[in-house]
Design an enzyme around this catalytic site. Structure first.
Site, PDB file in Angstrom:
ATOM      1  N   ASP A   1       1.526  -1.363  11.789  1.00 24.96           N
ATOM      2  CA  ASP A   1       0.252  -1.770  11.184  1.00 24.96           C
ATOM      3  C   ASP A   1      -0.084  -3.241  11.453  1.00 24.96           C
ATOM      4  O   ASP A   1      -1.218  -3.672  11.246  1.00 24.96           O
ATOM      5  CB  ASP A   1       0.278  -1.536   9.667  1.00 24.96           C
ATOM      6  CG  ASP A   1       0.293  -0.053   9.332  1.00 24.96           C
ATOM      7  OD1 ASP A   1      -0.086   0.761  10.193  1.00 24.96           O
ATOM      8  OD2 ASP A   1       0.700   0.304   8.207  1.00 24.96           O
TER       9      ASP A   1
ATOM     10  N   LYS B   1       0.837  -1.212   0.000  1.00 23.87           N
ATOM     11  CA  LYS B   1       0.000   0.000   0.000  1.00 23.87           C
ATOM     12  C   LYS B   1       0.866   1.253   0.000  1.00 23.87           C
ATOM     13  O   LYS B   1       0.645   2.164  -0.801  1.00 23.87           O
ATOM     14  CB  LYS B   1      -0.922  -0.036   1.230  1.00 23.87           C
ATOM     15  CG  LYS B   1      -1.880   1.130   1.314  1.00 23.87           C
ATOM     16  CD  LYS B   1      -3.122   0.762   2.114  1.00 23.87           C
ATOM     17  CE  LYS B   1      -2.913   0.806   3.606  1.00 23.87           C
ATOM     18  NZ  LYS B   1      -2.749   2.175   4.127  1.00 23.87           N
TER      19      LYS B   1
HETATM   20  C1  S3P Z   1       2.267   4.785   6.228  1.00 20.99           C
HETATM   21  C2  S3P Z   1       2.859   5.099   7.417  1.00 20.99           C
HETATM   22  C3  S3P Z   1       2.361   4.639   8.718  1.00 20.99           C
HETATM   23  C4  S3P Z   1       1.387   3.488   8.563  1.00 20.99           C
HETATM   24  C5  S3P Z   1       0.376   3.731   7.484  1.00 20.99           C
HETATM   25  C6  S3P Z   1       1.086   3.919   6.155  1.00 20.99           C
HETATM   26  C7  S3P Z   1       2.857   5.316   4.987  1.00 20.99           C
HETATM   27  O1  S3P Z   1       1.694   5.705   9.359  1.00 20.99           O
HETATM   28  O2  S3P Z   1       0.732   3.231   9.781  1.00 20.99           O
HETATM   29  O3  S3P Z   1      -0.510   2.642   7.382  1.00 20.99           O
HETATM   30  O4  S3P Z   1       2.522   4.828   3.892  1.00 20.99           O
HETATM   31  O5  S3P Z   1       3.671   6.248   5.088  1.00 20.99           O
HETATM   32  P1  S3P Z   1       2.498   6.851  10.185  1.00 20.99           P
HETATM   33  O6  S3P Z   1       3.323   7.616   9.232  1.00 20.99           O
HETATM   34  O7  S3P Z   1       1.431   7.693  10.790  1.00 20.99           O
HETATM   35  O8  S3P Z   1       3.304   6.116  11.198  1.00 20.99           O
END
Ligand code: S3P
Length: 431
Positions: A318, A21
């Protein structure tokens, strides 16, 4: 949608994973301002990444999807157009926060970013405050802390910013903003979140250095400085983790997930499951899309409790809901701490995970920054809610594979956000 899950006799299968993702979002966002065409395969077609495509199109970028490829036709760093309507980021924090960074430096452009009720409730001061230090003009509800966020693109300058939390979204928002500024951006502090933005920017020719925790980006002078980057998106370890835990806690299981992204900033769940005694084999290691990948096989295991804390947390943030489930099926106690970020995810995952596990018969004590889980091997089926949170929906589905009796999941459609094929893979691995 309501889905009822019961425990199968065996779990067997080879699962090819949907694209990561985080990498899918970045592949579209960065290629949108590169100069030329990029073809992206194994792109995640979950709702979150489709929100990113829709927003980028609303900014005037040509993006086409056919069969297995997303084509992005970037027209350079100065090519984005003012959107004629509010940009809807759906449930996707990554879309909203990375776009806020990217749009902050589009001089003169006005844009509003919003999303669903969950996204509108999540804190944005973490990007608003540092972007303002670079000269950005943005505001929102709750004194700039909640979406909708309104952005008036401004002339940005460089600066030094010490990241107080290990958030890749904050780090990436700042790097994307700095691409459009006129001075060097230096990031220090908690830069240890996932590093896909840095890898991709470097591969596209951006002037960037990473020395220990210090990241420096020198904004390109020419609007055609970013080269388009075609790639195959590696499999998402955050999606793979559901099958890893399923295989580890089920008494008769062997599941292989192929092409998993094994970037060190993302492999905390594998390390933790190993430390808990899981039988894990990693094979066929290679590089794909600028990232290390491999095939991961997990077999039925006798798990024991662990302490999950400190620098490990950003590497598995996550995956904590499904790791908490693994802990509930392990022998002994598991402590999760330093994970206060769970409180501001798609739901307050300390509260929602703890209450779901307790409904399944586990003993869990939620704390301010994590939870203490007393392992037990006999979960019993329950009626559970996803609360619209994709990772909760999948965690409760995996619980249903080992719980006694029926597990009834309400809000099962939430899996669409990050893993549209989840339910069909579940049927495929059940025997
Ligand atoms: C993500 C960073 C994470 C993660 C999110 C996706 C990203 O969040 O929990 O599902 O793609 O940069 P945070 O940056 O808030 O830690």
């Amino acid at each position: 949608m309501i889905y009822t899950i019961t425990a199968p006799r065996r779990l067997r299968g080879v699962v090819s994973l949907p694209g990561d993702k985080s990498i899918s979002h970045r592949a579209v966002l960065l290629n949108a301002v590169a100069s030329g065409h990029a073809g992206i395969t194994n792109f995640l077609t979950g709702a979150d990444c489709l929100s990113t495509i829709a927003c980028v199109r609303a900014l005037g970028v040509r993006v086409e999807r056919n069969e297995d490829t997303v084509h992005v036709y970037g027209a350079g760093l100065r090519s984005l157009c003012e959107p004629v309507d509010v940009l809807d980021c759906g449930n996707s924090g990554t879309t909203l926060r990375l776009l806020a960074g990217m749009l902050a430096g589009q001089e003169g452009m006005f844009a509003v970013l919003t999303g669903d009720a969950s996204l509108r409730s999540r804190p944005q001061q973490r990007i608003v405050a540092p972007l303002r230090t670079l000269g950005a003009s943005l505001d929102g509800r709750d004194r700039g802390n909640r979406a909708p966020l309104a952005i008036r693109g401004a002339h940005l300058h460089g600066g030094i910013y010490e990241l107080p939390i290990a958030s890749a979204q904050v780090k990436s928002a700042l790097l994307l903003a700095a691409l459009f500024g006129d001075g060097t951006l230096t990031l220090t502090g908690r830069t240890d979140g996932r590093d896909h933005t840095e890898r991709m920017l470097a591969a596209m020719g951006a002037m960037m250095t990473v020395e220990g925790p210090t990241i420096r980006l020198i904004p390109p002078e020419r609007p055609d400085a970013l080269q388009p980057l075609s790639l195959r998106v590696p499999g998402d370890p955050s999606s793979a983790a559901f099958w890893w835990v399923a295989a580890a806690i089920h008494p008769n299981a062997e599941v292989t997930t192929t092409g998993v992204c094994l970037n060190r900033t993302r492999t905390g769940a594998l390390d933790t499951l190993r430390a808990m005694g899981a039988q894990i084999e990693v094979a066929n290691q290679r590089i794909e899309g600028g990232e290390p990948v491999g095939d991961v096989t997990v077999r039925s295991s006798r798990l024991h409790g662990a302490v999950i804390e400190g620098a490990l947390i950003p590497r598995l943030i996550d995956e904590l809901p499904v790791l908490a489930l693994a802990a509930a099926c392990a022998e002994g106690e598991t402590t999760i701490r330093d994970a206060q970020e769970l409180r501001v995810k798609e739901t307050d995952r300390i509260a929602t995970v703890a209450s779901g596990l307790m409904a399944l018969g586990a003993t869990v004590e939620p704390t301010d920054d994590g939870m203490i889980i007393s392992g037990c091997s006999n979960l019993r089926g329950a009626t559970l809610e996803s609360h619209g949170d994709h990772r909760l929906a999948m965690t409760w589905a995996i619980a249903g594979l080992v719980a006694k009796g029926e597990t009834v999941l309400h809000g099962a459609e939430a899996v669409e956000v990050s893993y549209p094929e989840f339910w069909s893979v579940l049927e495929q691995v059940r025997e």
